[in-house]
Design an enzyme around this catalytic site. Structure first.
Site, PDB file in Angstrom:
ATOM      1  N   ARG A 105       0.828  -1.207   0.000  1.00  0.00           N
ATOM      2  CA  ARG A 105       0.000   0.000   0.000  1.00  0.00           C
ATOM      3  C   ARG A 105       0.862   1.257   0.000  1.00  0.00           C
ATOM      4  O   ARG A 105       0.569   2.219  -0.718  1.00  0.00           O
ATOM      5  CB  ARG A 105      -0.965  -0.042   1.185  1.00  0.00           C
ATOM      6  CG  ARG A 105      -2.115  -0.988   0.930  1.00  0.00           C
ATOM      7  CD  ARG A 105      -2.973  -1.281   2.132  1.00  0.00           C
ATOM      8  NE  ARG A 105      -4.074  -2.153   1.732  1.00  0.00           N
ATOM      9  CZ  ARG A 105      -4.915  -2.731   2.564  1.00  0.00           C
ATOM     10  NH1 ARG A 105      -4.801  -2.535   3.864  1.00  0.00           N
ATOM     11  NH2 ARG A 105      -5.888  -3.503   2.107  1.00  0.00           N
ATOM     12  N   TYR A 155      -6.186  -0.716  -7.108  1.00  0.00           N
ATOM     13  CA  TYR A 155      -5.693  -1.976  -6.532  1.00  0.00           C
ATOM     14  C   TYR A 155      -5.014  -1.779  -5.181  1.00  0.00           C
ATOM     15  O   TYR A 155      -4.866  -0.665  -4.702  1.00  0.00           O
ATOM     16  CB  TYR A 155      -4.815  -2.749  -7.503  1.00  0.00           C
ATOM     17  CG  TYR A 155      -3.558  -2.128  -8.064  1.00  0.00           C
ATOM     18  CD1 TYR A 155      -2.989  -0.966  -7.579  1.00  0.00           C
ATOM     19  CD2 TYR A 155      -2.910  -2.756  -9.138  1.00  0.00           C
ATOM     20  CE1 TYR A 155      -1.836  -0.449  -8.120  1.00  0.00           C
ATOM     21  CE2 TYR A 155      -1.748  -2.256  -9.690  1.00  0.00           C
ATOM     22  CZ  TYR A 155      -1.222  -1.097  -9.181  1.00  0.00           C
ATOM     23  OH  TYR A 155      -0.067  -0.594  -9.722  1.00  0.00           O
ATOM     24  N   GLU A 156      -4.659  -2.903  -4.563  1.00  0.00           N
ATOM     25  CA  GLU A 156      -4.154  -2.931  -3.179  1.00  0.00           C
ATOM     26  C   GLU A 156      -5.159  -2.329  -2.196  1.00  0.00           C
ATOM     27  O   GLU A 156      -4.785  -1.662  -1.241  1.00  0.00           O
ATOM     28  CB  GLU A 156      -2.800  -2.212  -3.070  1.00  0.00           C
ATOM     29  CG  GLU A 156      -1.697  -2.849  -3.870  1.00  0.00           C
ATOM     30  CD  GLU A 156      -1.532  -4.326  -3.594  1.00  0.00           C
ATOM     31  OE1 GLU A 156      -1.872  -4.782  -2.484  1.00  0.00           O
ATOM     32  OE2 GLU A 156      -1.076  -5.054  -4.493  1.00  0.00           O
ATOM     33  N   GLY A 157      -6.430  -2.575  -2.453  1.00  0.00           N
ATOM     34  CA  GLY A 157      -7.493  -1.992  -1.642  1.00  0.00           C
ATOM     35  C   GLY A 157      -7.867  -0.649  -2.226  1.00  0.00           C
ATOM     36  O   GLY A 157      -7.062   0.288  -2.204  1.00  0.00           O
TER      37      GLY A 157
END
Length: 598
Positions: A296, A440-442
């Site tokens: 993140r 992406y990555e949350g």
């Protein structure tokens, strides 16, 4: 054409002058060997590698993309050679554990190198970025035997790691995953299931790909409490570390994407593959968060890197582009028109981009500093203080930096006019590449929910109090310093605004749980603007006494860009406050059926 030179002058300023990294490193046993000379050499060599090896492949890599043939993925021309240069130079293990062959550099150093990587070639950078996260996870959670077997190969780039979470029906809600892990009775497990959107799931860069896979045991409890973590190599590995037979890990397809086309985004099928468990049964998601939180911050830096290269390229264009005359009259009367930077609106866009880029660089380094303290500091209290800040700031680093990075690429593109819409200038690629970082990555909405729900509401604002106390300590130290009065007064007002809004949302959330989600994104943005004001205040506090007033003076420019942030960007918090105070009812009152077309 696009242009990129690693912003070493600003990186040195942030590292050495704003955060005094050399003093911090000297105070911690694990980092005492990282001298200023070593840090400078890493920055210089990193700049050469990214500018000369990776940046020339960016435009062509985007045009060519990855190719999928008969279950195999082929990366764009030049990627294999660039990867080899990265691996042979020791860059794959720059932040890795020295016990297993890593370079052991502090996070503050790797943050700056990652920015260079993403700025020069974001699609390529995702391969080593995922590898670094996978190595960190194994170093944190694997047995000594597993670490000894795998880490040196990952640091050397001979093998490379991935992260396998998402399934067609389970994205954010990982408790719904169906991938199964059946114990074989010999310490191994048979992994069966399908994963999608796997970055670097299949490619031709390394001899083996090490997948870190979330799956469920037969006796797994429902939901996220039933998830375990498994290491599943593409090729089985013999006792002597030589590669054995294919491990029934197959690529079903690659995605056709808006951007980052040189990065292989794969459907990966585990067709009875053999894996080993990492960590404890049913505790896999907690272990995976070690990697996810690393990624993140890394993806936040992707936004920064793309904002930086977009800015540099736009300014290179602006030097040559002449259009119309300046509002106050001709500035270059010998030419048919003036350079476009004479126009206030072009200045507005350029200063917005630069102000966010420089604040993002400082903020990423600040989070990196907290990571270093939380890992290496001898004092337990200091380590916990830093760890709490990391927990608070990680969702902000991912979401706010990528949102502002995307904004930066769009505003930089706008400076070109029509040329920015055409591919040969490179600007439109940066817009496309930056867009994924918000997803992406949350997704950034999920990051905002994490910040508002878990990091603020769930602990009654404890983490926020740590942050605001640190800022106020800085403000107390600046009392009486020339040029800082406006900064100190404004930042105190913004801290009070942030605290007041936090209290309001927590109170509203107790009465109506929908208020947390309704406020989340606006709250993260409010937090981000205040955090960036803190970063700018720290930079201006250093630059102000050194500013000469000369047009080409680095410190004078720093103060002036800071003023743009203070006067023209920071007031956005007023609107965010009003939006948050509007509450959830405005969002939830419209009947669900009314959203759908008749």
């Amino acid at each position: 054409m696009a242009k990129y030179k690693a912003p070493l002058r600003d990186m040195r300023f942030v590292l050495n002058e704003v955060f005094a990294a050399d003093q911090l490193w000297a105070s911690m046993e694990a980092t005492q060997e990282v001298t200023p000379d070593l840090a400078e050499a890493i920055l210089e060599e990193g700049a050469k590698l990214t500018e000369n090896e990776l940046f020339p492949l960016n435009l062509s890599g985007d045009a060519e993309g990855c190719r999928f043939e008969n279950g195999q993925v082929f990366t764009p021309k030049g990627f294999k050679e660039a990867y080899r240069a990265l691996a042979e130079g020791g860059w794959m293990g720059l932040g890795g554990n020295p016990e297993f062959g890593g370079q052991g550099m502090p996070k503050m150093m790797t943050v700056l190198f990652e920015e260079m990587l993403y700025a020069s070639n974001a699609a390529f950078t995702l391969y080593p970025a995922l590898n670094s996260g996978a190595a960190l996870l194994l170093d944190s959670h694997a047995s000594e035997e597993i670490k000894a077997k795998y880490l040196s190969k990952l640091y050397e780039g001979q093998w490379i790691g991935t992260m396998c979470l998402t399934e067609p029906h389970a994205g954010t809600d990982l408790g719904l995953i169906r991938t199964k892990a059946e114990p074989n009775g010999d310490g191994t497990y048979t992994i069966t299931g399908n994963k999608i959107w796997i970055t670097g799931g299949e490619h031709d860069l390394a001899e083996n790909i090490i997948h870190l896979v979330l799956a469920k045991l037969p006796d797994a409890p429902a939901g996220t409490r039933g998830i375990s973590l498994f290491l599943v190599p593409k090729f089985k590995i013999h006792e002597d570390d030589s590669l054995g037979e294919h491990n029934l890990v197959n690529c079903g397809s690659i995605e056709h994407k808006m951007g980052i086309k040189g990065s292989a985004t794969c459907v990966i099928n585990f067709d009875g593959s053999q894996g080993i468990m990492i960590g404890e049964p049913h505790r896999g998601l907690a272990a995976m968060f070690t990697m996810m939180n690393y990624e993140r911050l890394s993806i936040g830096i992707q936004g920064l890197g793309l904002g930086e290269v977009a800015y540099q390229s736009a300014m290179d264009f602006a030097k040559e582009r002449i259009q119309s005359r300046a509002p106050k009259g001709p500035q270059q009367p010998e030419k048919a028109a003036d350079p476009i930077l004479v126009h206030p609106d072009v200045r507005r866009m350029a200063l917005n981009v630069r102000a966010f880029n420089e604040a993002s660089r400082a903020f990423a380094s600040y989070v990196g500093m907290q990571l270093d303290i939380s890992k290496y500091h001898a004092d337990d209290t200091q380590r916990q203080h830093a760890a709490d800040l990391v927990a608070l700031l990680t969702p902000v680093a991912k979401a706010f930096i990528t949102d502002r990075g995307f904004d930066a690429t769009v505003e930089a593109q706008q400076i070109y006019g029509g040329s920015g819409y055409c591919s040969e200038w490179g600007a439109e690629q940066y817009v496309r590449d930056a867009r994924i970082a918000q997803i992406y990555e949350g997704t950034n909405g999920i990051q905002a929910m994490d910040l508002m729900g878990r990091k603020i509401f769930a602990n009654g604002g404890k983490f926020l109090n740590i942050f605001t106390s640190d800022v106020r300590q800085f403000l107390a130290e600046q009392q009486g310093q020339t040029g800082m009065q406006d900064w100190c007064a404004t930042l105190e007002v913004e801290l009070k605004r942030l605290e007041s809004v936090t209290e309001q949302v927590m109170q509203m959330g107790k009465e109506n749980p929908e208020e947390i989600g309704a406020a989340a994104v606006d709250y993260l943005n409010l937090f981000g603007y205040v955090a960036y004001a803190y970063m700018w205040a720290r930079m201006v506090a250093v630059a102000q006494p050194k500013a000469t007033g000369a047009a080409d003076d680095f410190y004078t420019s720093k103060v002036k860009v800071g003023q743009h942030y203070l006067k023209r960007i920071l007031p956005r918090t007023l609107a965010l406050e009003a939006q948050i105070q509007a509450g959830a009812d405005v969002l939830m009152s419209l009947d669900e059926q009314a959203f759908y077309a008749e």
